[in-house]
Design an enzyme around this catalytic site. Structure first.
Site, mmCIF file in Angstrom:
data_model
loop_
_atom_site.group_PDB
_atom_site.id
_atom_site.type_symbol
_atom_site.label_atom_id
_atom_site.label_comp_id
_atom_site.label_asym_id
_atom_site.label_seq_id
_atom_site.Cartn_x
_atom_site.Cartn_y
_atom_site.Cartn_z
ATOM 1 C CB VAL A 147 -0.937 0.031 1.218
ATOM 2 C CG1 VAL A 147 -1.801 1.288 1.186
ATOM 3 C CG2 VAL A 147 -1.822 -1.219 1.246
ATOM 4 C CG ASP A 200 -8.833 -12.013 5.853
ATOM 5 O OD1 ASP A 200 -8.698 -12.755 6.848
ATOM 6 O OD2 ASP A 200 -7.882 -11.411 5.319
#
Length: 475
Positions: free
Chosen positions: A189, A304
């Protein structure tokens, strides 16, 4: 005149005299021809280049040292007399100009760096160089080239990294990458800015060279990443991270551009500040239910949910605003699950063991949105107690416990007061049988909203906490 007679005859009497030079010449011509050919893929060109590096690295010392030490006393062979073979400069030059992945470059460098000691060892074995003591051999013919391998590898890493950063900055459309925020199992990221808009952004991308899955596995990983982007883009809840754009770069990295959040994920929050009071946990869970409620209505299961994927931030003037991230394992329930199964099973682990519902751990085909209800209860457990539901020694034991072991109520492990009603709601969500859990996120929100809290968590309390612990920085 005959070129191999008279004065030139001695030059061609032994293949060791002319072989290395001819090898370098023919290898160079062959590589030139292969590189100019359009039949080779970029990866094949790099592989050919690395093989060429090693071939030249062995040809140089053979040409340089064959016959040079014949009859020379061992004592005369010192670092001052011998010097450094051009192999060292060749390795450094090749590492800087050739864009190989660092780990591949390291293999070629180790082989290239071994060329000099191997050559000297073979010459000594066949009587063309004196036998040297271990210490002398190491100092003259091993250590200098080991150092050359290290420096060349560091140069290769730096150049490769700079090249990828520049390439990405050019490839990712109108966004400029400013700095790495973090890495995860699926990718990286980056903080980014738009070249024309003032709005900052975060760019998540998956790197095929990090996954090293091979072409088939990489295709699966990219398909999963694309589904995450598409699923996230379809959701409109303010508590789901907002997606701006996504695509595939020229080097095969899949990326998507999302809003840049200023705050902290719940995993880091508990790690830094300890367990949260019950009223704040309820406040957070209600926001999560709003995001999941919309996703479940669209038949999307996150699969998740964990503290690291729930992000607490300050949004405009609203503190403690929750965002759900990473729909990387999202799956459509019932109708489309069968079509998507291949995308989620090939070498990619679905879910996090500490937050995995029993039916998910068992690989049930009948999973529905209640696996997210179970995982959200595990998140609540961590927020309230600072501990996961089952603290086991390994992944297998953890999964077994989720399938078979009854959990303790959070209040039994917390030093902070937890209302019995909240205990009951969390334990119901942690039921082994999905039918015993709340059926939807909306149903869970109703149950959470009905819990009597002595001191509800308010915007004012949240603002005070943020001013005290995580004040907003400007500039």
């Amino acid at each position: 005149a005959n070129w191999v007679e008279g004065e030139l005859a001695s030059e061609f009497s032994n293949p060791m005299e002319y072989g290395p030079g001819l090898t370098m010449m023919f290898a160079s011509l062959l590589v030139f021809g292969l590189v100019r050919s359009s039949r080779l893929s970029p990866m094949a060109v790099i592989a050919v280049g690395l093989v060429f590096q090693v071939i030249i690295s062995f040809s140089i010392p053979i040409s340089q040292y064959y016959g040079a030490f014949h009859g020379v006393e061992p004592a005369r062979i010192t670092s001052d007399l011998v010097g450094i073979s051009p192999v060292a400069m060749w390795m450094l030059f090749f590492a800087v100009v050739f864009p190989a992945r660092p780990r591949h470059a390291l293999i070629a460098l180790v082989l290239s760096g071994s060329a000099v000691p191997i050559t000297i060892g073979l010459l000594a074995r066949f009587g063309d160089a004196p036998a040297l003591g271990t210490e002398q051999f190491l100092f003259v013919f091993v250590i200098p080239y080991a150092m050359a391998v290290i420096f060349s590898y560091l140069a290769a890493r730096i150049i490769y990294g700079l090249g990828r950063d520049i390439l990405r900055a050019e490839e990712l459309g109108s966004y400029h990458l400013e700095g790495l925020i973090g890495r995860g199992g699926m990718g990286e990221v980056w903080k980014a800015s738009h070249n024309m808009l003032a709005r900052p952004a975060a760019i998540k991308l998956i790197r095929g060279d990090v996954l090293d899955l091979g072409q088939g596995g990489l295709d699966v990983a990219l398909a999963r990443f694309e589904r995450e982007a598409q699923a996230t883009a379809s959701l409109q809840s303010p508590h789901t991270v907002e997606l701006y754009d996504y695509g595939v770069s020229e080097d095969g990295s899949f990326y998507y551009v999302m809003e840049l959040l200023d705050g902290i994920d719940l995993e880091s929050l508990v790690k830094r500040f300890g367990p949260l009071p019950a009223e704040r946990v309820v406040y957070i869970l209600l926001q999560a239910c709003r995001s999941l409620g919309e996703a479940h209505r669209r038949e999307l299961i996150h699969r998740d949910l964990k503290p690291a994927n729930l992000y607490l931030c300050q949004r405009a003037f609203e503190p403690d605003f929750l965002k759900i991230l990473d729909f990387g394992l999202v799956r459509r329930s019932a109708l489309t699950a069968e079509r998507e199964e291949d995308v989620t099973k090939t070498g990619l682990v679905a879910g996090t063991p500490g937050y995995m519902a029993p039916e998910m751990a068992m690989g049930s085909d009948g999973m529905d949105s209640r696996v997210d209800i179970y995982a959200l209860a595990c998140v609540a457990y961590k927020l309230l107690t600072g501990r996961v539901v089952f603290e086991e020694k390994n992944v297998v034991a953890t999964i077994f416990a989720h399938v078979h072991s009854p959990p303790q109520p959070p209040s039994a492990l917390s030093e902070l007061p937890i209302p019995p009603e909240l205990d009951a709601v969390i334990l119901a969500c942690l039921s082994k049988d999905p039918d015993d859990r709340p059926r939807t996120a909306e149903d869970l929100a109703v149950e959470l909203g009905g819990i009597a809290l002595p001191q509800p968590w308010t915007t004012e309390r949240a603002a005070t906490w943020w001013r005290t612990h995580m004040p907003v920085t400007t500039g």
